[in-house]
Design a protein around this motif. Structure first.
Motif, PDB file in Angstrom:
ATOM      1  N   HIS A  36      -9.310 -17.001  12.985  1.00  0.00           N
ATOM      2  CA  HIS A  36     -10.152 -16.177  13.858  1.00  0.00           C
ATOM      3  C   HIS A  36     -10.097 -14.689  13.527  1.00  0.00           C
ATOM      4  O   HIS A  36     -10.983 -13.942  13.936  1.00  0.00           O
ATOM      5  N   PHE A  37      -9.040 -14.263  12.830  1.00  0.00           N
ATOM      6  CA  PHE A  37      -8.803 -12.828  12.643  1.00  0.00           C
ATOM      7  C   PHE A  37      -8.411 -12.513  11.201  1.00  0.00           C
ATOM      8  O   PHE A  37      -7.896 -13.362  10.488  1.00  0.00           O
ATOM      9  N   HIS A  38      -8.656 -11.260  10.831  1.00  0.00           N
ATOM     10  CA  HIS A  38      -8.145 -10.712   9.563  1.00  0.00           C
ATOM     11  C   HIS A  38      -6.739 -10.208   9.861  1.00  0.00           C
ATOM     12  O   HIS A  38      -6.559  -9.150  10.472  1.00  0.00           O
ATOM     13  N   CYS A  39      -5.724 -10.993   9.476  1.00  0.00           N
ATOM     14  CA  CYS A  39      -4.341 -10.748   9.902  1.00  0.00           C
ATOM     15  C   CYS A  39      -3.586  -9.881   8.902  1.00  0.00           C
ATOM     16  O   CYS A  39      -3.673 -10.093   7.687  1.00  0.00           O
ATOM     17  N   TYR A  40      -2.829  -8.946   9.446  1.00  0.00           N
ATOM     18  CA  TYR A  40      -1.925  -8.107   8.655  1.00  0.00           C
ATOM     19  C   TYR A  40      -0.547  -8.169   9.302  1.00  0.00           C
ATOM     20  O   TYR A  40      -0.354  -7.603  10.392  1.00  0.00           O
ATOM     21  N   ALA A  41       0.391  -8.854   8.668  1.00  0.00           N
ATOM     22  CA  ALA A  41       1.773  -8.884   9.174  1.00  0.00           C
ATOM     23  C   ALA A  41       2.543  -7.784   8.452  1.00  0.00           C
ATOM     24  O   ALA A  41       2.930  -7.933   7.287  1.00  0.00           O
ATOM     25  N   LEU A  42       2.739  -6.668   9.145  1.00  0.00           N
ATOM     26  CA  LEU A  42       3.348  -5.479   8.542  1.00  0.00           C
ATOM     27  C   LEU A  42       4.866  -5.614   8.492  1.00  0.00           C
ATOM     28  O   LEU A  42       5.484  -6.089   9.454  1.00  0.00           O
ATOM     29  N   GLU A  43       5.444  -5.171   7.389  1.00  0.00           N
ATOM     30  CA  GLU A  43       6.906  -5.105   7.262  1.00  0.00           C
ATOM     31  C   GLU A  43       7.356  -3.683   7.594  1.00  0.00           C
ATOM     32  O   GLU A  43       7.012  -2.730   6.892  1.00  0.00           O
ATOM     33  N   PHE A  44       8.110  -3.522   8.686  1.00  0.00           N
ATOM     34  CA  PHE A  44       8.572  -2.197   9.087  1.00  0.00           C
ATOM     35  C   PHE A  44       9.581  -1.641   8.077  1.00  0.00           C
ATOM     36  O   PHE A  44      10.350  -2.399   7.483  1.00  0.00           O
ATOM     37  N   PRO A  45       9.622  -0.317   7.910  1.00  0.00           N
ATOM     38  CA  PRO A  45      10.653   0.287   7.058  1.00  0.00           C
ATOM     39  C   PRO A  45      12.050  -0.062   7.564  1.00  0.00           C
ATOM     40  O   PRO A  45      12.278  -0.130   8.784  1.00  0.00           O
ATOM     41  N   GLY A  46      12.970  -0.309   6.636  1.00  0.00           N
ATOM     42  CA  GLY A  46      14.365  -0.506   7.013  1.00  0.00           C
ATOM     43  C   GLY A  46      14.787  -1.945   7.222  1.00  0.00           C
ATOM     44  O   GLY A  46      15.919  -2.210   7.601  1.00  0.00           O
ATOM     45  N   PHE A  47      13.870  -2.896   6.978  1.00  0.00           N
ATOM     46  CA  PHE A  47      14.224  -4.308   7.165  1.00  0.00           C
ATOM     47  C   PHE A  47      14.254  -5.065   5.833  1.00  0.00           C
ATOM     48  O   PHE A  47      14.134  -6.270   5.799  1.00  0.00           O
ATOM     49  N   ASP A  85       9.569   0.232   1.931  1.00  0.00           N
ATOM     50  CA  ASP A  85      10.481   1.338   1.597  1.00  0.00           C
ATOM     51  C   ASP A  85      11.127   1.892   2.866  1.00  0.00           C
ATOM     52  O   ASP A  85      10.435   2.135   3.864  1.00  0.00           O
ATOM     53  N   PRO A  86      12.450   2.116   2.835  1.00  0.00           N
ATOM     54  CA  PRO A  86      13.116   2.677   4.017  1.00  0.00           C
ATOM     55  C   PRO A  86      12.755   4.152   4.206  1.00  0.00           C
ATOM     56  O   PRO A  86      12.401   4.849   3.253  1.00  0.00           O
ATOM     57  N   VAL A 140       0.863  -1.183   0.000  1.00  0.00           N
ATOM     58  CA  VAL A 140       0.000   0.000   0.000  1.00  0.00           C
ATOM     59  C   VAL A 140       0.900   1.233   0.000  1.00  0.00           C
ATOM     60  O   VAL A 140       1.927   1.268   0.685  1.00  0.00           O
ATOM     61  N   GLY A 141       0.513   2.225  -0.805  1.00  0.00           N
ATOM     62  CA  GLY A 141       1.275   3.468  -0.858  1.00  0.00           C
ATOM     63  C   GLY A 141       0.879   4.409   0.273  1.00  0.00           C
ATOM     64  O   GLY A 141      -0.285   4.476   0.658  1.00  0.00           O
ATOM     65  N   THR A 142       1.871   5.103   0.844  1.00  0.00           N
ATOM     66  CA  THR A 142       1.607   6.134   1.855  1.00  0.00           C
ATOM     67  C   THR A 142       2.444   7.359   1.491  1.00  0.00           C
ATOM     68  O   THR A 142       3.267   7.307   0.568  1.00  0.00           O
ATOM     69  N   GLU A 143       2.261   8.449   2.243  1.00  0.00           N
ATOM     70  CA  GLU A 143       3.009   9.684   1.924  1.00  0.00           C
ATOM     71  C   GLU A 143       4.505   9.515   2.189  1.00  0.00           C
ATOM     72  O   GLU A 143       5.298  10.341   1.757  1.00  0.00           O
ATOM     73  N   LYS A 144       4.901   8.446   2.884  1.00  0.00           N
ATOM     74  CA  LYS A 144       6.333   8.204   3.122  1.00  0.00           C
ATOM     75  C   LYS A 144       6.786   6.914   2.449  1.00  0.00           C
ATOM     76  O   LYS A 144       7.673   6.220   2.941  1.00  0.00           O
ATOM     77  N   GLY A 145       6.175   6.560   1.327  1.00  0.00           N
ATOM     78  CA  GLY A 145       6.632   5.390   0.591  1.00  0.00           C
ATOM     79  C   GLY A 145       5.732   4.181   0.772  1.00  0.00           C
ATOM     80  O   GLY A 145       4.735   4.216   1.504  1.00  0.00           O
ATOM     81  N   VAL A 146       6.121   3.112   0.086  1.00  0.00           N
ATOM     82  CA  VAL A 146       5.310   1.888   0.055  1.00  0.00           C
ATOM     83  C   VAL A 146       5.549   1.060   1.316  1.00  0.00           C
ATOM     84  O   VAL A 146       6.689   0.850   1.732  1.00  0.00           O
ATOM     85  N   LEU A 147       4.445   0.603   1.918  1.00  0.00           N
ATOM     86  CA  LEU A 147       4.514  -0.370   3.010  1.00  0.00           C
ATOM     87  C   LEU A 147       4.036  -1.711   2.476  1.00  0.00           C
ATOM     88  O   LEU A 147       2.996  -1.796   1.821  1.00  0.00           O
ATOM     89  N   ARG A 148       4.804  -2.766   2.741  1.00  0.00           N
ATOM     90  CA  ARG A 148       4.405  -4.107   2.318  1.00  0.00           C
ATOM     91  C   ARG A 148       3.965  -4.912   3.536  1.00  0.00           C
ATOM     92  O   ARG A 148       4.406  -4.641   4.658  1.00  0.00           O
ATOM     93  N   TYR A 149       3.095  -5.876   3.295  1.00  0.00           N
ATOM     94  CA  TYR A 149       2.518  -6.634   4.399  1.00  0.00           C
ATOM     95  C   TYR A 149       1.967  -7.941   3.875  1.00  0.00           C
ATOM     96  O   TYR A 149       1.788  -8.124   2.658  1.00  0.00           O
ATOM     97  N   HIS A 150       1.699  -8.874   4.786  1.00  0.00           N
ATOM     98  CA  HIS A 150       1.068 -10.147   4.439  1.00  0.00           C
ATOM     99  C   HIS A 150      -0.328 -10.158   5.045  1.00  0.00           C
ATOM    100  O   HIS A 150      -0.492  -9.884   6.234  1.00  0.00           O
ATOM    101  N   GLU A 151      -1.308 -10.475   4.225  1.00  0.00           N
ATOM    102  CA  GLU A 151      -2.716 -10.393   4.636  1.00  0.00           C
ATOM    103  C   GLU A 151      -3.382 -11.742   4.420  1.00  0.00           C
ATOM    104  O   GLU A 151      -3.290 -12.344   3.358  1.00  0.00           O
ATOM    105  N   VAL A 152      -4.066 -12.215   5.465  1.00  0.00           N
ATOM    106  CA  VAL A 152      -4.761 -13.504   5.358  1.00  0.00           C
ATOM    107  C   VAL A 152      -5.807 -13.591   6.469  1.00  0.00           C
ATOM    108  O   VAL A 152      -5.637 -13.031   7.546  1.00  0.00           O
TER     109      VAL A 152
END
Length: 286
Positions: free
Chosen positions: A59-70, A74-75, A15-27
């Protein structure tokens, strides 16, 4: 869990944000649950939670977020913990998630606690895996933190293996595959910059000087502001974040409880996987 297809390719989103792209795993389906990863060598959200996503996704709508810099999202400039806190709020805003429960592994638990302190309405419940608090009786920095500092200053395969053995109670879990995967990931230039920014000798000296010169209190002294129900999960044999660290959050967070897993190191959700999932899901659904 046969009914949920959890593979890297099937779950990866961005997903795009004002500080770059954030990637995540959704299930999964159900109330939103953010899974926030830890720091360390060759770490990211997928590696932290790929073994747990199927259980939580029932049980849940899961979002495993990838933090910037890893090495995945986007860093951005700034200290990795602070940019991670910012990324959680950006992520929730971008996807229109008003509030969610959080499972936070080590640094991810600290990030979750900081979001709960500063954005109280955004966090419904918090499950922290080690990490939250500060040493009281055990030496600081801990054995694990010293090994991270050694690696940050001089990244070697042997240094990685020493650190991995410190993370887990059972040495049989430190497999050749785990070593190879983490070694490859640790050599990503962005990931190396992040580990140096958190654990390198120069960075630690700068942080200590900043704390000495500033009026900013340590985050753990603000834990009384965490208003959401909180479950602290801990391995009894954690050598990265020793068990005495749990004392302050357990005392300060108004609605906190602690579950300690025997014969278990820092990687609770790996080493005590089934018990951790059972206890956490019960707490989150309560």
């Amino acid at each position: 869990s046969g009914c949920v297809d959890v593979t890297y390719e099937n779950t990866l989103r961005e997903v795009g944000t004002e500080k770059g792209v954030l990637r995540y795993h959704e299930v999964g389906d159900g109330p939103p649950l953010l899974l926030l990863h830890g720091s360390g060598i060759g770490v990211n959200g997928w590696r932290n939670y790929r073994g747990n996503l199927a259980a939580f996704a029932e049980h849940f709508h899961c979002y495993a977020l990838e933090f910037p810099g890893f090495g995945v999202s986007d860093p951005v400039r700034g200290h990795p913990v602070l940019t991670a806190v910012d990324s959680v709020v950006r992520f929730m805003d971008a996807l229109g998630i008003e509030s969610a429960s959080v499972v936070g592994n080590s640094m991810g638990g600290v990030v979750g606690a900081n979001v709960a302190i500063n954005h109280a309405t955004r966090i419904d419940k918090l499950v922290a895996i080690g990490g939250v608090g500060t040493n009281i009786f055990s030496p600081g920095p801990s054995e694990g933190s010293r090994l991270l500092q050694e690696f940050a200053d001089n990244p070697t395969r042997d240094g990685l293996i020493r650190w991995l053995n410190c993370m887990l109670f059972d040495p049989k879990l430190v497999t050749d595959e785990l070593i190879e995967e983490r070694w490859q990931a640790a050599n990503d230039p962005g990931a190396l910059r992040t580990i140096r920014a958190m654990y390198g000798s120069e960075a630690i000296a700068r942080q200590q000087q900043f704390l000495a010169d500033s009026d900013v209190p340590p985050y753990w002294s603000m834990l009384h502001k965490v208003q959401c129900p909180t479950l602290l999960t801990w391995g009894f044999d954690d050598r990265q974040c020793p068990l005495d660290m749990a004392t302050i959050p357990l005392r300060l967070i108004p609605d906190a409880e602690l579950h300690v897993f025997p014969n278990c190191g820092h990687w609770v959700n790996t080493e005590a996987k089934d018990a951790f999932e059972r206890v956490s899901i019960e707490f989150l659904r309560r």
